[in-house]
Enzyme design. Structure first.
Site, short mmCIF file in Angstrom:
data_model
loop_
_atom_site.label_atom_id
_atom_site.label_comp_id
_atom_site.label_asym_id
_atom_site.label_seq_id
_atom_site.Cartn_x
_atom_site.Cartn_y
_atom_site.Cartn_z
N GLU A 159 -11.96 -8.81 38.54
CA GLU A 159 -12.75 -8.03 37.58
C GLU A 159 -12.47 -8.41 36.13
O GLU A 159 -13.39 -8.49 35.32
CB GLU A 159 -12.51 -6.53 37.77
CG GLU A 159 -13.08 -5.97 39.05
CD GLU A 159 -14.59 -5.82 39.04
OE1 GLU A 159 -15.22 -5.92 37.97
OE2 GLU A 159 -15.15 -5.59 40.13
N ASN A 186 -24.56 -4.16 32.28
CA ASN A 186 -25.08 -4.23 33.64
C ASN A 186 -26.59 -4.07 33.61
O ASN A 186 -27.17 -3.75 32.57
CB ASN A 186 -24.43 -3.13 34.50
CG ASN A 186 -22.94 -3.31 34.63
OD1 ASN A 186 -22.47 -4.38 35.00
ND2 ASN A 186 -22.18 -2.28 34.32
N ASP A 218 -28.41 -1.74 34.50
CA ASP A 218 -28.83 -0.39 34.10
C ASP A 218 -28.43 -0.06 32.66
O ASP A 218 -28.59 1.07 32.21
CB ASP A 218 -28.27 0.66 35.06
CG ASP A 218 -26.75 0.71 35.09
OD1 ASP A 218 -26.09 -0.04 34.33
OD2 ASP A 218 -26.20 1.50 35.88
N SER A 278 -25.39 -0.01 31.47
CA SER A 278 -24.01 0.48 31.39
C SER A 278 -23.06 -0.70 31.16
O SER A 278 -23.45 -1.86 31.31
CB SER A 278 -23.64 1.23 32.67
OG SER A 278 -23.62 0.33 33.78
N ASP A 311 -18.70 -1.94 31.75
CA ASP A 311 -17.48 -1.70 32.50
C ASP A 311 -16.29 -1.98 31.60
O ASP A 311 -16.31 -2.91 30.80
CB ASP A 311 -17.44 -2.61 33.73
CG ASP A 311 -18.64 -2.39 34.64
OD1 ASP A 311 -19.05 -1.23 34.81
OD2 ASP A 311 -19.17 -3.38 35.18
N ASN A 362 -16.89 1.75 35.18
CA ASN A 362 -18.24 1.90 34.64
C ASN A 362 -18.38 3.13 33.75
O ASN A 362 -17.95 4.22 34.08
CB ASN A 362 -19.23 1.98 35.81
CG ASN A 362 -20.65 1.97 35.34
OD1 ASN A 362 -21.24 3.01 35.12
ND2 ASN A 362 -21.21 0.78 35.18
#
Length: 143
Positions: A52, A64, A66, A68, A70, A77
């Protein structure tokens, strides 16, 4: 020239300091163990952190699909788990600001990641497929 220097100094003074670090497999495992994370989970957490964030605590991922983002070593998120600094809507399931996940102190990241795991399981992380099989033992980190 002096005015530019003053502006730079003021900008740096008004920016909150986020101390971040790059960990490794064993330093993460030992720190998580010290925070009470079960030893049988540590290899998976280390694998997730590797894929990650490359073990970096100060990472904010790109948007992302949408919209959002991270945050932190486990890329948690902001739509569901932490309140982004922009103030946009978040369910904020961990009850903390996303910048709290960017610190060199991983306590908030560990607690929030454990909450995500408890509610969504390991598959909450998109990199889970790298970490779902047999992993190298973590025991060598504790010798």
């Amino acid at each position: 020239m002096k005015a530019l220097l003053v502006i730079c100094v003021l900008a740096l003074a008004s920016t909150p300091a986020i101390l971040a670090r790059t960990m490794d497999r064993c330093s993460l495992a030992r720190e998580m163990s010290n925070q009470g994370v079960p030893r049988d989970q540590l290899a998976r957490w280390s694998c997730i952190a590797e894929h990650e964030s490359s073990y970096r605590t100060g990472v904010v991922g790109p948007p992302n699909s949408d919209g959002s983002n991270d945050y932190g070593i486990f890329q948690i998120n902001d739509l569901y788990w932490c309140q982004p600094p922009s103030g946009k809507f978040s369910h904020n399931g961990c009850g903390l600001g996303c910048n709290d996940l960017l610190s060199d102190d991983i306590t908030n990241s560990v607690r929030c990641a454990q909450k995500v795991l408890g509610q969504q399981g390991w598959s909450a992380w998109s990199t889970w497929h790298f970490c779902s099989g047999n992993l190298p033992p973590i025991d060598d980190c504790f010798k």
